[in-house]
Design a protein around this motif. Structure first.
Motif, PDB file in Angstrom:
ATOM      1  N   TYR A  24     -16.335  39.021  13.898  1.00 42.48           N
ATOM      2  CA  TYR A  24     -16.848  40.835  13.672  1.00 42.48           C
ATOM      3  C   TYR A  24     -17.616  40.877  13.274  1.00 42.48           C
ATOM      4  O   TYR A  24     -18.563  40.024  12.207  1.00 42.48           O
ATOM      5  CB  TYR A  24     -15.834  41.261  13.240  1.00 42.48           C
ATOM      6  CG  TYR A  24     -14.305  41.352  12.577  1.00 42.48           C
ATOM      7  CD1 TYR A  24     -13.559  39.866  12.589  1.00 42.48           C
ATOM      8  CD2 TYR A  24     -13.202  41.735  13.020  1.00 42.48           C
ATOM      9  CE1 TYR A  24     -12.117  39.527  12.268  1.00 42.48           C
ATOM     10  CE2 TYR A  24     -12.121  41.940  13.838  1.00 42.48           C
ATOM     11  CZ  TYR A  24     -11.770  40.834  13.031  1.00 42.48           C
ATOM     12  OH  TYR A  24     -10.311  40.462  13.886  1.00 42.48           O
ATOM     13  N   TYR A  31     -15.989  42.985  17.788  1.00 37.93           N
ATOM     14  CA  TYR A  31     -15.004  42.334  17.683  1.00 37.93           C
ATOM     15  C   TYR A  31     -14.376  41.381  18.559  1.00 37.93           C
ATOM     16  O   TYR A  31     -14.852  41.972  19.879  1.00 37.93           O
ATOM     17  CB  TYR A  31     -13.992  42.985  17.673  1.00 37.93           C
ATOM     18  CG  TYR A  31     -11.731  41.970  17.245  1.00 37.93           C
ATOM     19  CD1 TYR A  31     -11.664  42.693  18.651  1.00 37.93           C
ATOM     20  CD2 TYR A  31     -11.852  40.867  16.526  1.00 37.93           C
ATOM     21  CE1 TYR A  31     -10.241  42.046  17.888  1.00 37.93           C
ATOM     22  CE2 TYR A  31     -11.084  40.231  16.884  1.00 37.93           C
ATOM     23  CZ  TYR A  31     -10.066  40.185  17.866  1.00 37.93           C
ATOM     24  OH  TYR A  31      -9.114  40.364  17.573  1.00 37.93           O
ATOM     25  N   ILE A  56     -13.929  42.044  22.669  1.00 43.42           N
ATOM     26  CA  ILE A  56     -12.123  42.562  22.661  1.00 43.42           C
ATOM     27  C   ILE A  56     -12.687  44.232  22.039  1.00 43.42           C
ATOM     28  O   ILE A  56     -11.934  44.975  22.698  1.00 43.42           O
ATOM     29  CB  ILE A  56     -11.187  41.973  21.402  1.00 43.42           C
ATOM     30  CG1 ILE A  56     -11.618  40.720  21.974  1.00 43.42           C
ATOM     31  CG2 ILE A  56     -10.245  42.749  21.455  1.00 43.42           C
ATOM     32  CD1 ILE A  56     -11.032  40.233  23.178  1.00 43.42           C
ATOM     33  N   ASP A  57     -13.500  44.248  21.485  1.00 46.48           N
ATOM     34  CA  ASP A  57     -14.245  45.989  21.399  1.00 46.48           C
ATOM     35  C   ASP A  57     -14.928  45.806  21.108  1.00 46.48           C
ATOM     36  O   ASP A  57     -16.426  45.035  19.822  1.00 46.48           O
ATOM     37  CB  ASP A  57     -13.407  46.065  20.028  1.00 46.48           C
ATOM     38  CG  ASP A  57     -12.681  47.517  19.918  1.00 46.48           C
ATOM     39  OD1 ASP A  57     -11.893  47.707  19.011  1.00 46.48           O
ATOM     40  OD2 ASP A  57     -14.316  47.980  20.137  1.00 46.48           O
ATOM     41  N   GLN A 114      -5.780  38.499  14.343  1.00 38.69           N
ATOM     42  CA  GLN A 114      -6.017  39.819  14.220  1.00 38.69           C
ATOM     43  C   GLN A 114      -5.402  40.820  12.797  1.00 38.69           C
ATOM     44  O   GLN A 114      -5.837  41.751  12.720  1.00 38.69           O
ATOM     45  CB  GLN A 114      -5.632  40.477  15.709  1.00 38.69           C
ATOM     46  CG  GLN A 114      -5.583  42.201  15.484  1.00 38.69           C
ATOM     47  CD  GLN A 114      -5.651  42.723  16.355  1.00 38.69           C
ATOM     48  OE1 GLN A 114      -5.984  42.564  17.591  1.00 38.69           O
ATOM     49  NE2 GLN A 114      -4.723  44.325  16.827  1.00 38.69           N
ATOM     50  N   SER A 160     -16.984  48.869  20.477  1.00 37.24           N
ATOM     51  CA  SER A 160     -17.347  50.451  20.623  1.00 37.24           C
ATOM     52  C   SER A 160     -17.757  50.878  19.610  1.00 37.24           C
ATOM     53  O   SER A 160     -18.666  52.313  19.408  1.00 37.24           O
ATOM     54  CB  SER A 160     -15.478  51.086  19.838  1.00 37.24           C
ATOM     55  OG  SER A 160     -15.541  50.504  18.603  1.00 37.24           O
ATOM     56  N   ARG A 176      -5.880  50.302   6.904  1.00 40.38           N
ATOM     57  CA  ARG A 176      -5.845  49.908   8.313  1.00 40.38           C
ATOM     58  C   ARG A 176      -4.332  49.490   8.565  1.00 40.38           C
ATOM     59  O   ARG A 176      -3.722  48.878   7.791  1.00 40.38           O
ATOM     60  CB  ARG A 176      -6.643  48.563   7.815  1.00 40.38           C
ATOM     61  CG  ARG A 176      -6.831  47.675   9.220  1.00 40.38           C
ATOM     62  CD  ARG A 176      -7.571  46.225   9.320  1.00 40.38           C
ATOM     63  NE  ARG A 176      -7.970  45.705  10.737  1.00 40.38           N
ATOM     64  CZ  ARG A 176      -7.248  44.181  10.423  1.00 40.38           C
ATOM     65  NH1 ARG A 176      -6.097  43.787   8.864  1.00 40.38           N
ATOM     66  NH2 ARG A 176      -7.109  43.552  11.179  1.00 40.38           N
ATOM     67  N   ARG A 208      -8.250  46.689  14.803  1.00 40.13           N
ATOM     68  CA  ARG A 208      -9.486  45.815  15.322  1.00 40.13           C
ATOM     69  C   ARG A 208     -10.230  44.649  14.262  1.00 40.13           C
ATOM     70  O   ARG A 208     -11.130  44.708  14.413  1.00 40.13           O
ATOM     71  CB  ARG A 208      -9.836  45.764  16.575  1.00 40.13           C
ATOM     72  CG  ARG A 208      -8.418  45.710  17.129  1.00 40.13           C
ATOM     73  CD  ARG A 208      -9.552  45.855  18.351  1.00 40.13           C
ATOM     74  NE  ARG A 208      -8.513  45.368  19.982  1.00 40.13           N
ATOM     75  CZ  ARG A 208      -8.307  45.960  21.111  1.00 40.13           C
ATOM     76  NH1 ARG A 208      -8.955  47.117  21.429  1.00 40.13           N
ATOM     77  NH2 ARG A 208      -7.179  45.339  22.442  1.00 40.13           N
TER      78      ARG A 208
END
Lengths: 110, 113
Positions: free
Chosen positions: B33, B48, B55-56, B98, B58, A91, A96
């Motif tokens: 998360y 997230y 924020i994310d 993060q 996806s 990572r 994220r």
């Protein structure tokens, strides 16, 4: 994030050291190696992480090769409760999310 | 990982109902998360969030799924009009920022009948 390769399964005798390998040949300079484990469908448990130096905590040791293309998680004295799926994850520091692969099913035998 | 609290631990819903999964992060953690683990599969990132912000997202399915992390209270993962394929374990993780390792809760196991 770089891809990792782990053996699908390993056995270890109780009381012996368990050495779990992980290949991450495409790792980038800013990517860390993380290890988590999941015991029988419980929530994943953080074990340890490192960048390039070897790391040790109360749970395990992490040995990262000098070229950083592979690493080994060492459980020094495996117990039956260490039976779990172990995930090696690469990572980036700014990433994220964690990308979980298939992991290694470690079975500690009595 | 008792610090991250998820409830309920088990949830059964009929097809077409709504499922609400809650996650209270560890004290001092403002990053949350959500991950999903389908039967016999690995964990997949979904979303997230930080306080009041996504924020994310996806990894979130485009329809029926939403997540929030309000200023006060737990983070909520909401699944509308559930289908059998939504049956899975949903895990929440939290971290103080993060760049720090995330700690997971014990998950909510959703079964759609």
């Amino acid at each position: 994030d770089a891809k990792t390769t782990q053996p699908p399964s390993m056995d270890c005798a109780e009381g012996r050291a368990a050495n779990l390998p992980c290949n991450h040949s495409t790792i980038s300079g800013n990517e860390y190696v993380y290890w988590y484990r999941q015991i029988h469908s419980q929530g994943p448990q953080y074990i340890i992480h490192g960048l390039k130096n070897n790391e040790t905590n109360e749970m395990a040791s992490l040995i990262i090769t000098e070229d950083r293309k592979s690493s080994t998680l060492i459980l020094p004295h495996a117990t039956l409760r260490d039976t779990a799926v172990y995930y090696c994850i690469v990572r980036a520091g700014s990433a994220r999310q964690l990308t979980f692969g298939s992991g290694t099913q470690l079975t500690v035998l009595p | 990982n008792a610090g991250v609290m998820q409830n309920p631990r088990h949830l059964v819903r009929r097809r077409g109902q709504e499922a609400r999964l809650r996650c209270s992060p560890m004290k001092g953690h403002s990053h949350v998360y959500w991950y999903r683990q389908l039967p016999e599969e690995g964990l997949k990132f979904m979303v997230y969030l930080q306080k009041e912000n996504i924020i994310d997202e996806s990894g979130m399915p485009k329809e029926r799924f939403s997540a929030e992390f309000p200023k006060e209270g737990p983070s909520i993962l909401r699944i509308q009009q559930v289908v059998r394929g939504d049956s899975a374990a949903y895990f929440c993780a939290s971290s103080p920022d993060q760049n720090t390792e995330a700690f997971f809760g014990q998950g909510t196991r959703l079964t759609v009948v």
